[in-house]
Design a protein around this motif. Structure first.
Motif, mmCIF file in Angstrom:
data_model
loop_
_atom_site.group_PDB
_atom_site.id
_atom_site.type_symbol
_atom_site.label_atom_id
_atom_site.label_comp_id
_atom_site.label_asym_id
_atom_site.label_seq_id
_atom_site.Cartn_x
_atom_site.Cartn_y
_atom_site.Cartn_z
ATOM 1 N N GLU A 1 15.276 -0.633 -7.891
ATOM 2 C CA GLU A 1 15.158 0.491 -6.968
ATOM 3 C C GLU A 1 13.838 0.418 -6.222
ATOM 4 O O GLU A 1 12.886 -0.202 -6.700
ATOM 5 N N ALA A 2 13.800 1.074 -5.077
ATOM 6 C CA ALA A 2 12.538 1.284 -4.354
ATOM 7 C C ALA A 2 12.652 2.629 -3.661
ATOM 8 O O ALA A 2 13.734 2.984 -3.171
ATOM 9 N N PHE A 3 11.558 3.395 -3.674
ATOM 10 C CA PHE A 3 11.596 4.692 -2.983
ATOM 11 C C PHE A 3 10.189 5.161 -2.626
ATOM 12 O O PHE A 3 9.208 4.772 -3.259
ATOM 13 N N GLY A 4 10.112 5.986 -1.587
ATOM 14 C CA GLY A 4 8.855 6.600 -1.187
ATOM 15 C C GLY A 4 8.774 8.018 -1.743
ATOM 16 O O GLY A 4 9.814 8.639 -2.004
ATOM 17 N N THR A 5 7.531 8.520 -1.913
ATOM 18 C CA THR A 5 7.344 9.900 -2.372
ATOM 19 C C THR A 5 6.357 10.610 -1.457
ATOM 20 O O THR A 5 5.333 10.050 -1.089
ATOM 21 N N GLY A 6 6.676 11.855 -1.097
ATOM 22 C CA GLY A 6 5.775 12.657 -0.278
ATOM 23 C C GLY A 6 6.325 14.066 -0.147
ATOM 24 O O GLY A 6 7.533 14.269 -0.295
ATOM 25 N N THR A 7 5.453 15.005 0.149
ATOM 26 C CA THR A 7 5.867 16.404 0.235
ATOM 27 C C THR A 7 6.997 16.613 1.244
ATOM 28 O O THR A 7 7.943 17.343 0.975
ATOM 29 N N ALA A 8 6.886 15.968 2.408
ATOM 30 C CA ALA A 8 7.832 16.240 3.488
ATOM 31 C C ALA A 8 9.265 15.876 3.088
ATOM 32 O O ALA A 8 10.180 16.688 3.204
ATOM 33 N N ALA A 9 9.477 14.638 2.593
ATOM 34 C CA ALA A 9 10.836 14.201 2.247
ATOM 35 C C ALA A 9 11.097 14.298 0.744
ATOM 36 O O ALA A 9 12.237 14.141 0.319
ATOM 37 N N VAL A 10 10.083 14.536 -0.050
ATOM 38 C CA VAL A 10 10.080 14.526 -1.523
ATOM 39 C C VAL A 10 10.320 13.098 -2.032
ATOM 40 O O VAL A 10 9.405 12.454 -2.521
ATOM 41 N N ILE A 11 11.570 12.618 -1.932
ATOM 42 C CA ILE A 11 11.884 11.235 -2.315
ATOM 43 C C ILE A 11 12.673 10.616 -1.178
ATOM 44 O O ILE A 11 13.599 11.222 -0.655
ATOM 45 N N SER A 12 12.304 9.409 -0.802
ATOM 46 C CA SER A 12 13.049 8.714 0.244
ATOM 47 C C SER A 12 13.400 7.303 -0.240
ATOM 48 O O SER A 12 12.545 6.419 -0.261
ATOM 49 N N PRO A 13 14.655 7.104 -0.676
ATOM 50 C CA PRO A 13 15.048 5.798 -1.202
ATOM 51 C C PRO A 13 14.987 4.722 -0.121
ATOM 52 O O PRO A 13 15.220 5.001 1.062
ATOM 53 N N GLU B 1 0.821 -1.219 0.000
ATOM 54 C CA GLU B 1 0.000 0.000 0.000
ATOM 55 C C GLU B 1 0.856 1.270 0.000
ATOM 56 O O GLU B 1 0.911 1.981 -0.985
ATOM 57 N N GLU B 2 1.501 1.552 1.136
ATOM 58 C CA GLU B 2 2.291 2.785 1.233
ATOM 59 C C GLU B 2 3.475 2.527 2.144
ATOM 60 O O GLU B 2 3.543 1.507 2.825
ATOM 61 N N VAL B 3 4.394 3.474 2.181
ATOM 62 C CA VAL B 3 5.520 3.346 3.101
ATOM 63 C C VAL B 3 5.462 4.519 4.081
ATOM 64 O O VAL B 3 5.631 5.669 3.704
ATOM 65 N N GLY B 4 5.152 4.209 5.363
ATOM 66 C CA GLY B 4 4.973 5.270 6.360
ATOM 67 C C GLY B 4 3.880 6.201 5.898
ATOM 68 O O GLY B 4 2.758 5.785 5.626
ATOM 69 N N THR B 5 4.200 7.485 5.755
ATOM 70 C CA THR B 5 3.225 8.439 5.232
ATOM 71 C C THR B 5 3.643 8.889 3.832
ATOM 72 O O THR B 5 3.505 10.045 3.466
ATOM 73 N N MET B 6 4.166 7.930 3.070
ATOM 74 C CA MET B 6 4.550 8.228 1.686
ATOM 75 C C MET B 6 3.966 7.164 0.764
ATOM 76 O O MET B 6 3.733 6.033 1.167
ATOM 77 N N ASN B 7 3.821 7.527 -0.497
ATOM 78 C CA ASN B 7 3.490 6.533 -1.515
ATOM 79 C C ASN B 7 4.787 5.808 -1.887
ATOM 80 O O ASN B 7 5.874 6.290 -1.602
#
Ligand SMILES: *Cc1c(COP(=O)(O)O)cnc(C)c1O
Length: 356
Positions: A296-308, A231-237
């Motif tokens: 690769e795998a990474f999260g996306t969200g406003t706070a961190a922008v991209i989080s590998p 689904e998601e990673v923490g509060t990121m997609n």
């Protein structure tokens, strides 16, 4: 027609924090935006007032039943001292989607953006100018009826507060270790998963704490029914690159439609990189890793922008992704989004709103 925004300036401006001390969400600016809602009257009395504590009746409904929504976006200062907002209309449109689900009256998107704009303009000296810094904007709405008993409130407040921030993770854009959560769930289809409402975060804290104790930065959520689909990673997609193709879970009602997610998909398409929104099982990701195809795998969200994501732990099976290093796509997306946000790169999609 909305009333005009009344402005009351503070007589005691605060000292601004050092860039090195910012962190995330620790400091707040001198002013805040407030407007009220009353059934029959609608949204009224928009005002910018000195930042400070609220006085609330102890029976105020939000405290007991959690009827509230919020948003998160950022303002940036460019090298030549202009101020840019990134896709603010998308945030306020999403807030209305959340509000609909929570039985909270919607807002006029244009007016809400103009309120944010006015407040940020007033507080522009608070926008930090260091690398990876910005002014985080937090709009929120909450139920204010003094009443016990579950029903929609008849009164609400809409507020906007501002916080100068540095990197979301102390690690910066370094890859993080992620624990795949197979016990607790965040949301289910039909619930609140697609809204930004406080209850979703309250529901997620326990799993986060357990993951932290085990040495992990965040959790990767699986679906609430089969505990099988990502689904998601923490509060990121979350995004994966598998065999040259980028994949991300489809929006099926239990995950948040991230604006950074949408931005990422649009950039990938623009670059001609194949990207698919679909169901992805955790087994598929482990299988891809076993075949040497998980790149690769990474999260996306406003706070961190991209989080590998450098490591996953699912039921004790630990895999390392891209040797625990930040991948090429993650880097390219991070550089492009932050470049557009700060006015360093051209903005062919018209994502930024110059407010000064
Ligand atoms: C805010 C949020 C995101 C990211 O959304 P953005 O619009 O990209 O900031 C993803 N998942 C959850 C649960 C969120 O709350």
């Amino acid at each position: 027609m909305m009333d005009e925004i009344k402005i009351q300036k503070t007589l005691q401006p605060k000292e601004k924090p050092q860039l090195s001390e910012l962190g995330f969400g620790n400091y707040f600016t001198d002013h805040m935006f407030v407007m009220d809602y009353k059934e029959g009257r609608g949204w009224h009395s928009p005002r910018i007032i000195p930042y400070g504590p609220l006085e609330l009746d102890p029976s105020v409904m939000v405290v007991h039943y959690g009827q509230a929504t919020f948003e998160g976006l950022k303002a940036y200062k460019t090298k030549d001292h202009h101020v840019l907002l990134f896709r603010p209309h998308a945030n306020m449109e999403r807030m209305n989607i959340s509000n609909e689900r929570l039985c909270i009256p919607t807002l006029d998107v244009e007016f809400a953006v103009s309120a944010i704009r006015k407040l940020v303009e007033m507080e522009q000296d608070w926008i930090p100018e260091g690398e990876n810094t910005s002014l985080y904007i937090r709009p929120f709405v909450f139920a204010t009826d003094p009443h016990l008993g579950v029903r929609p409130s008849h009164t609400y407040s809409f507020m906007v507060i501002l916080s100068p921030v540095g990197s979301y993770y102390p690690e910066g854009i370094d890859p993080v270790k992620i624990y795949v959560e197979d016990n607790y769930v965040r949301a289910v289809k039909g619930g609140l998963g697609y809204t930004k409402t406080p209850g979703n975060y309250a529901a997620s804290i326990k799993a986060q704490e357990v993951a932290k104790e085990r040495g992990y930065t965040q959790v990767l959520w699986l679906d609430g029914i089969e505990k099988k689909y990502i689904e998601e990673v923490g509060t990121m997609n979350v995004f994966f690159k598998v065999g040259g193709e980028v994949i991300t879970p489809a929006l099926e009602g239990s995950i948040l439609a991230g604006i950074t997610r949408d931005t990422t998909i649009k950039l990938l398409k623009h670059w001609g990189i194949p990207v698919q929104e679909r169901r992805i099982s955790i087994d598929e990701i482990y299988e891809a890793h076993a075949q040497g195809k998980l790149e690769e795998a990474f999260g996306t969200g406003t706070a961190a922008v991209i989080s590998p994501i450098g490591e996953l732990n699912y039921q004790g099976k630990i895999i390392s992704i891209n040797d625990g290093k930040t991948g090429e796509i993650a880097t390219r997306i991070y550089d492009t989004i932050t470049g557009i946000q700060t006015g360093v790169l051209e903005d062919p999609f018209n994502w930024t709103l110059k407010i000064k």
